[in-house]
Structure formats: structure tokens, C-alpha cells
Design a protein around this motif. Structure first.
Motif, short mmCIF file in Angstrom:
data_model
loop_
_atom_site.label_atom_id
_atom_site.label_comp_id
_atom_site.label_asym_id
_atom_site.label_seq_id
_atom_site.Cartn_x
_atom_site.Cartn_y
_atom_site.Cartn_z
N LEU A 111 -9.61 3.60 0.44
CA LEU A 111 -8.29 4.13 0.12
C LEU A 111 -8.09 5.51 0.76
O LEU A 111 -6.95 5.91 1.03
N LEU B 62 0.81 -1.22 0.00
CA LEU B 62 0.00 0.00 0.00
C LEU B 62 0.85 1.28 0.00
O LEU B 62 0.50 2.23 -0.72
N TYR C 3 -8.26 -1.69 -8.66
CA TYR C 3 -9.06 -0.63 -8.05
C TYR C 3 -10.55 -0.84 -8.29
O TYR C 3 -11.37 -0.62 -7.38
N ILE D 79 -2.60 8.73 -3.84
CA ILE D 79 -2.98 7.40 -4.32
C ILE D 79 -4.10 7.63 -5.33
O ILE D 79 -5.13 8.22 -4.98
N TYR E 164 -6.10 10.45 -1.17
CA TYR E 164 -6.63 9.57 -2.21
C TYR E 164 -7.37 10.40 -3.24
O TYR E 164 -8.21 11.25 -2.89
N VAL F 221 -6.82 4.50 4.05
CA VAL F 221 -5.43 4.08 3.88
C VAL F 221 -4.53 5.31 3.82
O VAL F 221 -3.48 5.38 4.46
#
Length: 279
Positions: free
Chosen positions: A201, A145, A247, A155, A218, A204
């Protein structure tokens, strides 16, 4: 040296290396099946055997005398399913009794993640091979990640608000080694290996922001934007499809869902992203 009855593939990669080291630490004699012997780890009780999944003769020779095999997937390419079939058939010819196969979470004939279809086809061939098997379906690697973050701290991908229950490679290796060392009760089982949380995400990115001490965000892309932003790498279309579908599979909910298989098989909670980044 004791003639090994265990064989490990993928020992030049992260998960395979960790599995091989766990077997060595347990005092197991094993055969490391590799394409490039110069990259094989030096482990006590280990023999090196050179073979490629595409070569049935070399694979059969490398697997002769082996009863228990840890099999990782071949390098990504358009025809790797056939490579897997060839290797499984070689294992059957060599008399292998048990294959522990590292598959993928949500593997299905119609999985959104294109490479998940490869894993499904491999699982089906393994089921029809007559060899006892255990299938480990791991989610995306937590360890990868941080590598999704671009130079601009973003990201990017068409994952929407979907969630991914990413899993630490060390947890996968611990499960694989424990199953290999004591397979009774596991034969014929399929395990879903996930982390302890299913994160968007954006979540994340927030976790990485704290751990890396720099802003990470993201950015949700459209499909068109995703293909365009990756076109600069000059990869073939099948590879672009695989990257982008990672994704879109998240967006479709196919990476969501937390399993308790790692705690049940290891006796400890699965590693979280925050814990992995602190270690």
C-alpha cells in the motif's frame, strides 16, 4: 426479438455492465436479470427480467430458457451465502447449463478476508449443483484504490508490508465476456485474475501521488486503530470485520501473487495501476 439463451446479473454495477455491453457488442441476445429495471442499461438485443436472488420462484422464471449465465455476488449482507445457494438452485431448476461465477482471489473456508469465505461456500455449492461452471477469482479492484485515500491524503489500514495484486475491472469484464462467448476449454476451470504487479500500500500511495499530483501516504494501523477509525460509520460488526479484513488479508499475504491468466485469456498484458490512472 430472439429469445435469449444468455443471462447476465449485475448489469447495474460496473463489472456486470461492462460484461453485458461486451455481449451486446458481439451481437448476443441476453436477458438482464435485475432487481430495479429502471437502472438496467439499454442494450440492443437485451430483455429485462426482474428477480432477486432471495426469490426462488422469480429467479427460476427469469432463468427459464437460459443456457449460459454470468453470476455476480449478491449485495454484502450476513446471509448472502444462502441467497447465492437459492439462485444457483433456481438455475439448476431452470435448466441452466453453464454458470460463469465472479468469485474472489484466495477464496477459502478460512480466508482472512471474511467475504472470501462467502465466495468459497458459493463455489462449493456451484461445484455440487451439477451445472457446468467457470470460476473467475478476481483480486481487489484497481479501480477502488484511489477511493481508499482519506481527506487527509492517507490510506489507513492494518496491511503492514503485505502486497496486493489488484486488477482492473475492465480486464475482468473482458475475460468474463470471452469465456461466456466461447466456453469450450474453460468448463470446470478456475482462473486467478490479477494485475501485472503485487504492490504494497506504500507503493500504491506512491503511484497515486504521481497520478493525482498530490501527496498520498500509507499509514499502517493496528487492529484496534482500524476498528476505531471505522466505527464512525455506524456499520454493523460483520461489515466492520469485512472492511478491516481486507487489509489483514493483504498483511497475511493472501492478496499477493501475480497470475498470467489475464494475458493468456485476452492476448494483452493486465492493466497496471499507473496505466489505469492515465486512462
Amino acid at each position: 426479438m430472439t429469445n435469449p439463451t444468455y443471462a447476465t446479473t449485475g448489469s447495474t454495477g460496473r463489472v456486470g455492465d461492462m460484461v453485458a455491453r461486451r455481449l451486446a457488442a458481439a451481437g448476443v441476445a441476453q436477458r438482464l436479470i435485475v432487481r430495479d429495471p429502471s437502472r438496467a442499461p439499454e442494450l440492443p438485443g437485451a430483455q429485462i427480467s426482474v428477480a432477486d436472488y432471495v426469490d426462488p420462484s422469480a429467479s427460476t422464471a427469469a432463468l427459464t430458457g437460459i443456457k449460459t449465465l454470468f453470476m455476480v455476488s449478491a449485495a454484502e449482507k450476513p446471509d448472502r451465502v444462502q441467497d447465492h445457494f437459492t439462485f444457483i438452485d433456481a438455475a439448476a431448476s431452470a435448466g441452466v447449463e453453464l454458470i460463469v461465477y465472479l468469485s474472489f482471489f484466495g477464496a477459502a473456508a478460512d480466508s482472512t478476508f471474511t467475504l472470501g469465505r462467502d465466495h468459497w461456500a458459493t463455489e462449493e455449492h456451484l461445484r455440487s449443483s451439477g451445472i457446468d461452471h467457470v470460476i473467475l477469482r478476481d483480486n481487489l479492484y484497481l479501480d477502488f484504490l484511489p477511493g481508499l485515500v482519506g481527506d487527509d491524503g492517507a490510506i489507513r489500514g492494518p496491511a503492514g508490508d503485505g502486497r496486493v495484486a489488484a486488477v482492473a475491472q475492465r480486464d475482468i469484464a473482458e475475460v468474463a465476456a470471452s469465456v461466456l462467448l466461447a466456453p469450450d476449454g474453460h468448463r470446470g476451470r478456475t482462473y486467478r485474475l490479477t494485475g501485472p504487479q503485487a504492490l504494497t500500500l506504500a507503493e500504491v500511495a506512491a503511484t497515486l501521488t504521481v497520478a493525482l499530483d498530490r501527496p498520498v501516504r500509507y499509514v499502517a494501523e493496528t487492529l484496534e486503530e482500524a476498528y476505531a477509525s471505522r466505527a464512525v460509520y455506524g456499520a454493523p460488526r460483520w461489515q466492520l470485520d469485512a472492511w478491516v479484513s481486507t487489509y489483514t488479508a493483504i498483511a497475511a499475504g493472501e492478496m499477493d501473487g501475480v497470475s498470467d491468466d489475464i494475458p493468456a485469456l485476452t492476448g494483452h498484458p493486465a492493466t497496471s495501476l499507473a496505466d489505469l490512472l492515465r486512462s
